[in-house]
Design a protein around this motif. Sequence first.
Motif, PDB file in Angstrom:
ATOM      1  N   PRO A  35     -16.064 -22.562  15.672  1.00 24.35           N
ATOM      2  CA  PRO A  35     -17.282 -23.320  15.366  1.00 24.35           C
ATOM      3  C   PRO A  35     -17.148 -24.770  15.821  1.00 24.35           C
ATOM      4  CG  PRO A  35     -16.528 -22.084  13.448  1.00 24.35           C
ATOM      5  CD  PRO A  35     -15.435 -22.004  14.463  1.00 24.35           C
ATOM      6  N   LEU A  36     -18.268 -25.346  16.218  1.00 27.16           N
ATOM      7  CA  LEU A  36     -18.306 -26.749  16.633  1.00 27.16           C
ATOM      8  C   LEU A  36     -19.112 -27.537  15.609  1.00 27.16           C
ATOM      9  CD1 LEU A  36     -17.852 -29.072  18.649  1.00 27.16           C
ATOM     10  CD2 LEU A  36     -19.915 -28.304  19.856  1.00 27.16           C
ATOM     11  N   VAL A  37     -18.475 -28.548  15.016  1.00 28.87           N
ATOM     12  CA  VAL A  37     -19.129 -29.406  14.032  1.00 28.87           C
ATOM     13  C   VAL A  37     -19.265 -30.802  14.629  1.00 28.87           C
ATOM     14  CG1 VAL A  37     -19.005 -30.421  11.719  1.00 28.87           C
ATOM     15  CG2 VAL A  37     -18.171 -28.082  12.112  1.00 28.87           C
ATOM     16  N   LEU A  38     -20.465 -31.350  14.580  1.00 29.41           N
ATOM     17  CA  LEU A  38     -20.708 -32.708  15.059  1.00 29.41           C
ATOM     18  C   LEU A  38     -20.566 -33.667  13.882  1.00 29.41           C
ATOM     19  CD1 LEU A  38     -23.823 -32.162  17.357  1.00 29.41           C
ATOM     20  CD2 LEU A  38     -21.393 -31.875  17.877  1.00 29.41           C
ATOM     21  N   TYR A  39     -19.612 -34.582  13.977  1.00 31.83           N
ATOM     22  CA  TYR A  39     -19.385 -35.538  12.888  1.00 31.83           C
ATOM     23  C   TYR A  39     -20.212 -36.794  13.178  1.00 31.83           C
ATOM     24  CZ  TYR A  39     -16.797 -37.456   8.928  1.00 31.83           C
ATOM     25  OH  TYR A  39     -16.455 -37.959   7.699  1.00 31.83           O
ATOM     26  N   GLY A  40     -21.299 -36.942  12.426  1.00 32.75           N
ATOM     27  CA  GLY A  40     -22.218 -38.060  12.625  1.00 32.75           C
ATOM     28  C   GLY A  40     -23.600 -37.546  12.965  1.00 32.75           C
ATOM     29  N   ALA A  41     -24.546 -37.703  12.029  1.00 33.59           N
ATOM     30  CA  ALA A  41     -25.898 -37.165  12.206  1.00 33.59           C
ATOM     31  C   ALA A  41     -26.907 -38.248  12.557  1.00 33.59           C
ATOM     32  CB  ALA A  41     -26.337 -36.433  10.930  1.00 33.59           C
ATOM     33  N   ASP A  83     -17.126 -30.663   2.219  1.00 37.15           N
ATOM     34  CA  ASP A  83     -17.417 -29.289   2.641  1.00 37.15           C
ATOM     35  C   ASP A  83     -16.787 -28.976   3.995  1.00 37.15           C
ATOM     36  OD1 ASP A  83     -18.834 -28.583   0.386  1.00 37.15           O
ATOM     37  OD2 ASP A  83     -20.756 -29.260   1.190  1.00 37.15           O
ATOM     38  N   LEU A  84     -16.676 -29.979   4.845  1.00 35.83           N
ATOM     39  CA  LEU A  84     -16.008 -29.777   6.133  1.00 35.83           C
ATOM     40  C   LEU A  84     -14.581 -29.302   5.920  1.00 35.83           C
ATOM     41  CD1 LEU A  84     -15.934 -30.181   9.272  1.00 35.83           C
ATOM     42  CD2 LEU A  84     -15.121 -32.497   8.805  1.00 35.83           C
ATOM     43  N   LEU A  85     -13.868 -29.960   5.012  1.00 32.51           N
ATOM     44  CA  LEU A  85     -12.474 -29.594   4.755  1.00 32.51           C
ATOM     45  C   LEU A  85     -12.362 -28.240   4.065  1.00 32.51           C
ATOM     46  CD1 LEU A  85     -11.115 -33.057   3.542  1.00 32.51           C
ATOM     47  CD2 LEU A  85     -10.913 -32.030   5.808  1.00 32.51           C
ATOM     48  N   LEU A  86     -13.353 -27.902   3.242  1.00 34.02           N
ATOM     49  CA  LEU A  86     -13.307 -26.634   2.512  1.00 34.02           C
ATOM     50  C   LEU A  86     -13.632 -25.438   3.393  1.00 34.02           C
ATOM     51  CD1 LEU A  86     -15.023 -27.589  -0.884  1.00 34.02           C
ATOM     52  CD2 LEU A  86     -12.621 -26.960  -0.532  1.00 34.02           C
ATOM     53  N   GLY A  90     -10.677 -24.857  10.570  1.00 30.28           N
ATOM     54  CA  GLY A  90     -10.283 -24.466  11.919  1.00 30.28           C
ATOM     55  C   GLY A  90     -11.321 -24.752  12.982  1.00 30.28           C
ATOM     56  N   ALA A  91     -12.349 -25.530  12.642  1.00 31.06           N
ATOM     57  CA  ALA A  91     -13.430 -25.805  13.591  1.00 31.06           C
ATOM     58  C   ALA A  91     -13.037 -26.894  14.584  1.00 31.06           C
ATOM     59  CB  ALA A  91     -14.684 -26.224  12.832  1.00 31.06           C
ATOM     60  N   ASN A  92     -13.743 -26.926  15.699  1.00 28.65           N
ATOM     61  CA  ASN A  92     -13.678 -28.069  16.600  1.00 28.65           C
ATOM     62  C   ASN A  92     -14.590 -29.159  16.048  1.00 28.65           C
ATOM     63  OD1 ASN A  92     -11.976 -26.939  18.688  1.00 28.65           O
ATOM     64  ND2 ASN A  92     -13.716 -25.635  19.239  1.00 28.65           N
ATOM     65  N   ARG A 117      -8.044 -30.292  17.719  1.00 28.40           N
ATOM     66  CA  ARG A 117      -9.433 -29.867  17.539  1.00 28.40           C
ATOM     67  C   ARG A 117     -10.377 -31.036  17.236  1.00 28.40           C
ATOM     68  NH1 ARG A 117     -10.281 -24.573  17.598  1.00 28.40           N
ATOM     69  NH2 ARG A 117      -8.532 -23.136  17.300  1.00 28.40           N
ATOM     70  N   ILE A 118      -9.874 -32.250  17.350  1.00 26.28           N
ATOM     71  CA  ILE A 118     -10.708 -33.429  17.107  1.00 26.28           C
ATOM     72  C   ILE A 118     -11.027 -34.080  18.453  1.00 26.28           C
ATOM     73  CG2 ILE A 118     -10.875 -35.672  15.981  1.00 26.28           C
ATOM     74  CD1 ILE A 118      -8.817 -34.671  13.938  1.00 26.28           C
TER      75      ILE A 118
END
Length: 365
Positions: A35-41, A83-86, A90-92, A117-118
């Motif tokens: 999964p790809l998570v964008l940090y910053g909305a 929630d990201l940490l929970l 294993g996401a990017n 992955r960061i």
Amino acid sequence: MSKFRERFSHIRAQCESAAFRSDIRQLRDKFHGSPLVLYGAGDLGTRTAQWLFRSGIRPECFCDRSGSGIHGETALPIISPKDLLLHYKGANILICSIAHAHDIRQDLLLSGMSEERIFIVENLPIHAMMIEDFLPHVDGYEWAYDFFADDISKEIICNRVEGYLLSAPLQPSQGAEYFDRSAGVMLSSEEVFVDGGMFDGDTAMAFVRQTKGHFRHYYGFEIDDTNYGKAVQNLTGMEHMTLVQKGLWSGEAERHYRTNLSASSKLSESGDGVIQVTSLDQFFADLPDQPTLIKLDIEGAEKEALLGAEHMIKRALPKLAICAYHKPEDIYTLSQLLADYDVGYQFTLRHYSDNLLDTVLYAVQ
């Protein structure tokens, strides 16, 4: 073909090149399988998500310190760092911030996220806009290129296009941001300075340095509780200052805003905070002071604030230093609006960073 159209045709050719398409394929491979998570909305995160969608890469969600919910522009979920940490260990993680990228990365590493992955958006071939998204703005940018008389402004316009589409670095101007003499800003001991988007008082302190403490009055406007508190603390003891915890808009109202975004806190329909907003016309209607210099850095609300300052601008003719980078169309829509006021301003652009932040539109007599 106009000079701007000729320059744009070269930029477009690069966007449609084989090397450009190869970069996109490599990104797909890099983010494949997790999964790809964008940090910053914020604005950068929004543009990044839209660019990724266009490139066939679909992020799973946003992560943002300001809280959870649904992202208005993309309909992606927004999760909290907790929630990201929970749920996404294993996401990017793609950090969509310029000013706070290093701090976010350090926080993620300290939380146990894998360094491999960061990613930081500035370090990848991810651009602020796809060519298809920029095409509706071409006429506006051509108008702006012809509107500004000086070569520096014209070059900034072209450089911003290269920055949006190719992530090319921009060349910073040498003057003082908001107080640039090369743009015609000359300060006197009678200045009445309106600081729209006061943040923690940093521009107020720069103004005091520029005037050597000799000015008539300072009015600072800030919406965010944390920023306002810092400004009060930083400016305590300084004379001739009025700090106002309100937003600037086209009229009196109550509006939502997004909190906890530091310098990027902004008015937003999906925001988790509520703040009173006012117009400069209304605020200064009964005050003896009339602004001589107005700075606006209010995260995309600049046009509304200028609409709410029309009568005061026409009456007092203040010098204007307006941030023109929060939206791609700001370069031409803000200039067109002020030109329509028809009060004899001379217009210039100056830029103060090597990225897409900090382009300022100056209007002076």
